[in-house]
Design a protein around this motif. Structure first.
Motif, PDB file in Angstrom:
ATOM      1  N   PRO A  29      39.897  50.263  26.389  1.00 50.16           N
ATOM      2  CA  PRO A  29      39.847  49.697  27.746  1.00 50.16           C
ATOM      3  C   PRO A  29      41.116  48.921  28.120  1.00 50.16           C
ATOM      4  N   VAL A  36      43.618  51.558  29.220  1.00 50.08           N
ATOM      5  CA  VAL A  36      43.187  52.112  30.512  1.00 50.08           C
ATOM      6  C   VAL A  36      43.514  51.119  31.627  1.00 50.08           C
ATOM      7  N   ALA A  37      43.257  49.831  31.379  1.00 52.63           N
ATOM      8  CA  ALA A  37      43.562  48.808  32.386  1.00 52.63           C
ATOM      9  C   ALA A  37      45.071  48.720  32.638  1.00 52.63           C
ATOM     10  N   THR A  47      38.474  49.575  38.427  1.00 54.97           N
ATOM     11  CA  THR A  47      38.558  50.070  37.053  1.00 54.97           C
ATOM     12  C   THR A  47      39.116  48.994  36.125  1.00 54.97           C
ATOM     13  N   TYR A  80      36.293  46.607  35.407  1.00 53.07           N
ATOM     14  CA  TYR A  80      35.334  47.158  34.443  1.00 53.07           C
ATOM     15  C   TYR A  80      35.925  47.208  33.033  1.00 53.07           C
ATOM     16  N   CYS A  81      37.211  47.500  32.928  1.00 52.54           N
ATOM     17  CA  CYS A  81      37.850  47.508  31.611  1.00 52.54           C
ATOM     18  C   CYS A  81      37.872  46.106  31.008  1.00 52.54           C
ATOM     19  N   ALA A 111      34.467  45.403  29.774  1.00 53.59           N
ATOM     20  CA  ALA A 111      34.227  46.139  28.528  1.00 53.59           C
ATOM     21  C   ALA A 111      34.919  45.458  27.352  1.00 53.59           C
TER      22      ALA A 111
END
Length: 158
Positions: free
Chosen positions: A58, A61-62, A89, A92-93, A96
Motif C-alpha cells: 500500500p 501504491v500510495a 486511493t 485507503y492505502c 491499509a
C-alpha cells in the motif's frame, strides 16, 4: 504551479520510493541474526519479513498515486475526478498501512525477550505519520470533490 516545481516534487516521490525499496531489500542482510545467513534463509524463513513486504505494497501504491496527482497538477487537471480518485486511493492505502501495522502487534506478542519494546516504538513511528497522511488525504479529497462539483455545475450553467 510551475512545471519545474511539479517535476521536483515528482522526483522527490521517486527518490523516496527508491530509498524505501533499497532499505527494504538491504536491511535484512545487515540485521544481527541474518548477518551470516543465506538469501534463502533471510527471505523465506522469516515470516515477519514476508509480512513487512506485504504491508509495504500500500505504501508504494500510495506513492504512485501521489505521483499521478502531481502529474494532474502539472497538466492543469488538478480539479478533475481522476485527481479525486487518486486522493481517495491514497487515503485507503494509508488506512491499509495502519491496519497492517496494528495487526503486526501479533509479532510483538511472540517476540523473544527484549525485542518487544523497540518493536512497539517502531510501529508507533509508522502509525502516527500514516494517520496524518490519511487525514490530509481525506481532507484534500473532500475539498477537491467540492471543487469538482462546483466546476461541473458551472460548466452546465451557460
Amino acid at each position: 504551479m510551475k512545471r519545474s516545481s511539479i517535476f521536483i516534487l515528482q522526483a522527490a516521490v521517486v527518490v523516496l520510493g527508491l530509498a524505501v525499496l533499497a532499505f527494504l531489500l538491504g536491511e535484512p542482510h545487515l540485521e544481527g541474526r541474518n548477518a551470516h545467513a543465506t538469501p534463502f534463509e533471510v527471505y523465506f524463513k522469516d515470516p515477519l519479513l514476508a509480512y513487512v513486504y506485504l504491508a509495504s505494497v500500500p505504501f508504494f501504491v500510495a506513492l504512485y498515486q501521489a505521483f499521478k496527482v502531481l502529474g494532474y497538477a502539472g497538466q492543469n487537471q488538478a480539479f478533475s475526478p481522476a485527481a479525486v480518485h487518486a486522493l481517495r486511493t491514497i487515503k485507503y492505502c494509508a488506512i491499509a498501512m495502519i491496519g497492517f501495522t496494528l495487526f503486526s502487534f501479533v509479532f510483538v506478542a511472540f517476540a523473544e525477550g527484549d525485542d518487544g519494546p523497540p518493536g512497539v516504538m517502531m510501529r508507533l513511528l509508522v502509525i502516527f505519520p500514516t494517520i496524518v497522511v490519511a487525514a490530509a488525504a481525506a481532507m484534500f479529497e473532500r475539498v477537491l470533490q467540492n471543487a469538482v462539483d462546483i466546476k461541473s455545475e458551472n460548466d452546465f450553467t451557460v
